[in-house]
Scaffold this active site. Structure first.
Site, PDB file in Angstrom:
ATOM      1  N   SER A 139     -29.848 -14.895 -26.168  1.00 31.55           N
ATOM      2  CA  SER A 139     -29.253 -13.790 -27.253  1.00 31.55           C
ATOM      3  C   SER A 139     -30.426 -14.013 -28.145  1.00 31.55           C
ATOM      4  CB  SER A 139     -27.890 -13.229 -27.162  1.00 31.55           C
ATOM      5  OG  SER A 139     -28.214 -12.511 -28.378  1.00 31.55           O
ATOM      6  N   TYR A 152     -19.305 -12.892 -30.200  1.00 33.45           N
ATOM      7  CA  TYR A 152     -20.368 -13.200 -28.464  1.00 33.45           C
ATOM      8  C   TYR A 152     -22.259 -14.452 -29.727  1.00 33.45           C
ATOM      9  CZ  TYR A 152     -24.056 -11.469 -25.866  1.00 33.45           C
ATOM     10  OH  TYR A 152     -25.294 -11.748 -24.427  1.00 33.45           O
ATOM     11  N   LYS A 156     -23.707 -17.458 -28.384  1.00 29.32           N
ATOM     12  CA  LYS A 156     -24.918 -17.526 -28.025  1.00 29.32           C
ATOM     13  C   LYS A 156     -25.749 -18.225 -28.654  1.00 29.32           C
ATOM     14  CE  LYS A 156     -24.933 -14.633 -24.763  1.00 29.32           C
ATOM     15  NZ  LYS A 156     -25.191 -15.247 -22.947  1.00 29.32           N
TER      16      LYS A 156
HETATM   17  N1  LIG Z   1     -28.011  -7.239 -21.462  1.00 34.53           N
HETATM   18  C1  LIG Z   1     -28.383  -7.593 -22.909  1.00 34.53           C
HETATM   19  O1  LIG Z   1     -29.122  -6.773 -23.394  1.00 34.53           O
HETATM   20  C2  LIG Z   1     -28.470  -8.611 -23.121  1.00 34.53           C
HETATM   21  C3  LIG Z   1     -28.752  -9.140 -24.777  1.00 34.53           C
HETATM   22  C4  LIG Z   1     -28.736 -10.560 -24.793  1.00 34.53           C
HETATM   23  C5  LIG Z   1     -27.946 -11.521 -23.474  1.00 34.53           C
HETATM   24  N2  LIG Z   1     -27.433 -10.651 -22.365  1.00 34.53           N
HETATM   25  C6  LIG Z   1     -27.448 -11.535 -21.555  1.00 34.53           C
HETATM   26  O2  LIG Z   1     -27.537 -12.123 -20.308  1.00 34.53           O
HETATM   27  C7  LIG Z   1     -26.673 -12.128 -19.396  1.00 34.53           C
HETATM   28  C8  LIG Z   1     -26.501 -11.212 -18.196  1.00 34.53           C
HETATM   29  O3  LIG Z   1     -26.171 -10.015 -18.871  1.00 34.53           O
HETATM   30  P1  LIG Z   1     -26.190  -8.447 -18.223  1.00 34.53           P
HETATM   31  O4  LIG Z   1     -26.799  -7.614 -19.635  1.00 34.53           O
HETATM   32  O5  LIG Z   1     -26.491  -9.154 -16.321  1.00 34.53           O
HETATM   33  O6  LIG Z   1     -24.292  -8.572 -17.928  1.00 34.53           O
HETATM   34  P2  LIG Z   1     -23.948  -8.417 -16.311  1.00 34.53           P
HETATM   35  O7  LIG Z   1     -22.375  -7.676 -16.603  1.00 34.53           O
HETATM   36  O8  LIG Z   1     -24.416  -6.781 -15.948  1.00 34.53           O
HETATM   37  O9  LIG Z   1     -23.651  -9.473 -15.530  1.00 34.53           O
HETATM   38  C9  LIG Z   1     -22.655 -10.659 -15.693  1.00 34.53           C
HETATM   39  C10 LIG Z   1     -22.050 -11.072 -14.908  1.00 34.53           C
HETATM   40  O10 LIG Z   1     -21.564 -12.195 -14.861  1.00 34.53           O
HETATM   41  C11 LIG Z   1     -20.772 -11.846 -14.317  1.00 34.53           C
HETATM   42  N3  LIG Z   1     -19.659 -13.103 -15.137  1.00 34.53           N
HETATM   43  C12 LIG Z   1     -18.831 -12.519 -15.764  1.00 34.53           C
HETATM   44  N4  LIG Z   1     -17.437 -14.440 -16.504  1.00 34.53           N
HETATM   45  C13 LIG Z   1     -17.749 -14.612 -15.392  1.00 34.53           C
HETATM   46  C14 LIG Z   1     -17.506 -16.118 -14.832  1.00 34.53           C
HETATM   47  N5  LIG Z   1     -16.196 -16.977 -16.181  1.00 34.53           N
HETATM   48  N6  LIG Z   1     -18.216 -16.605 -14.285  1.00 34.53           N
HETATM   49  C15 LIG Z   1     -18.615 -16.154 -13.273  1.00 34.53           C
HETATM   50  N7  LIG Z   1     -18.884 -14.542 -13.407  1.00 34.53           N
HETATM   51  C16 LIG Z   1     -18.826 -14.063 -14.413  1.00 34.53           C
HETATM   52  C17 LIG Z   1     -19.611 -11.371 -14.097  1.00 34.53           C
HETATM   53  O11 LIG Z   1     -18.917 -10.815 -12.776  1.00 34.53           O
HETATM   54  C18 LIG Z   1     -21.015 -10.208 -14.450  1.00 34.53           C
HETATM   55  O12 LIG Z   1     -21.434 -10.619 -12.496  1.00 34.53           O
HETATM   56  C19 LIG Z   1     -25.507 -12.707 -20.062  1.00 34.53           C
HETATM   57  O13 LIG Z   1     -25.546 -13.960 -20.071  1.00 34.53           O
HETATM   58  C20 LIG Z   1     -25.045 -11.863 -21.324  1.00 34.53           C
HETATM   59  O14 LIG Z   1     -24.867 -12.228 -22.368  1.00 34.53           O
HETATM   60  C21 LIG Z   1     -28.083  -9.951 -22.068  1.00 34.53           C
END
Ligand SMILES: NC(=O)c1ccc[n+]([C@@H]2O[C@H](COP(=O)([O-])OP(=O)(O)OC[C@H]3O[C@@H](n4cnc5c(N)ncnc54)[C@H](O)[C@@H]3O)[C@@H](O)[C@H]2O)c1
Length: 254
Positions: A139, A152, A156
């Site tokens: 992140s 968080y 990260k």
């Molecule tokens: N969306 C953003 O702006 C953003 C920014 C920085 C980092 N990220 C990172 O990108 C990745 C994807 O995020 P996203 O935005 O698509 O989120 P999202 O919430 O849409 O998807 C996350 C998925 O992870 C699954 N999950 C949660 N805990 C779990 C576990 N213990 N085991 C297996 N699956 C699990 C959830 O069921 C969900 O389907 C994450 O690691 C998030 O931290 C996202």
């Protein structure tokens, strides 16, 4: 010819947001995809959407070692040796130092740190003989502090650190495994929609960039980067941390 023809790739958290787009694009470009998620129904829906025998869905809690053992074995039995692991699943829990319940801190670290340690470990074990690529979702907060997302941010930072340590270990051991981290921010996925108090099925076209200049990104843009990092086009790229945030953190006032 697809860009990842016949590669076998595990995508965790493949049932939603970035993981869903990663799974769909990797399959479109020729990969066999093992779509995993703690939410099995969501993973099954994505595998069904891909169709054509190109994907399977597995229930998977990334913070459980025994789940990883089952996922890697079942995936290999279905499609053959694994060539790529996208450690994408994650949780984002809000709260500051004073207000966050200890259980929320623990859940954040269990998922985002222990889950990624296990993901890297099992990727190395599965790919050390023939090589492969790991992509870790870090992140923008991997390198920044945060008042309301401090747990968080800490988790990260650990993901970025694990990425470097995987590369160091594989170099020391002589494994042909690349590992890179993506540092996103402001990607319009259910995770971010929830923080904005918007439903997960919100029409993304209706969301305007902030008048203060903050611009959002889309999950298919993250998937383009994941595809590149898994493919041989990135054959010499390892230990990179690549931001995908529309440059929102550039200091334009200086
Ligand atoms: N969306 C953003 O702006 C953003 C920014 C920085 C980092 N990220 C990172 O990108 C990745 C994807 O995020 P996203 O935005 O698509 O989120 P999202 O919430 O849409 O998807 C996350 C998925 O992870 C699954 N999950 C949660 N805990 C779990 C576990 N213990 N085991 C297996 N699956 C699990 C959830 O069921 C969900 O389907 C994450 O690691 C998030 O931290 C996202």
């Amino acid at each position: 010819m697809g860009r990842v023809d016949n590669r076998v790739v595990v995508v965790t958290g493949g049932g939603s947001g970035c993981g869903r787009e990663d799974s769909i694009l990797l399959a479109k470009e020729g990969a066999k995809v093992i779509v995993t998620d703690i939410d099995h129904e969501a993973a099954m829906a994505v595998a069904a959407e891909i169709g054509g025998g190109k994907a399977i869905a597995l229930q998977h809690n990334i913070s459980k070692d025994e789940d990883w053992v089952r996922v890697m074995k079942t995936g290999q039995d279905a499609f053959g040796p694994i060539n790529g692991v996208v450690n994408n699943a994650g949780v984002l829990l809000m709260g500051d130092f004073e207000s966050m319940p200890f259980a929320d801190w623990q859940r954040t670290q269990e998922t985002n740190v222990t889950g990624y340690y296990l993901g890297c470990k099992h990727a190395i074990l599965a790919m050390k003989e023939h090589g492969g690529a790991i992509v870790n979702m870090a992140s923008i907060l991997s390198t920044l502090g945060s008042a309301n997302y401090f747990a968080y941010a800490a988790s990260k930072a650990a993901v970025a650190s694990l990425t470097g340590s995987v590369v160091a270990h594989c170099k020391q051991a002589g494994y042909k495994i690349r590992c890179n981290a993506i540092q996103p921010d402001g990607i319009l996925t259910p995770m971010v929609l929830k923080q904005m108090n918007l439903p997960r099925d919100t029409d993304l076209k209706m969301i305007k960039d902030s008048p203060m200049g903050y611009r959002f990104c889309y999950p298919h843009e993250v998937a383009n980067l994941v595809l590149f990092l898994i493919s041989d086009e990135a054959a010499s790229i390892s230990n990179a941390r690549i931001s995908i945030d529309n440059g929102n953190y550039a200091l334009s006032e200086f």
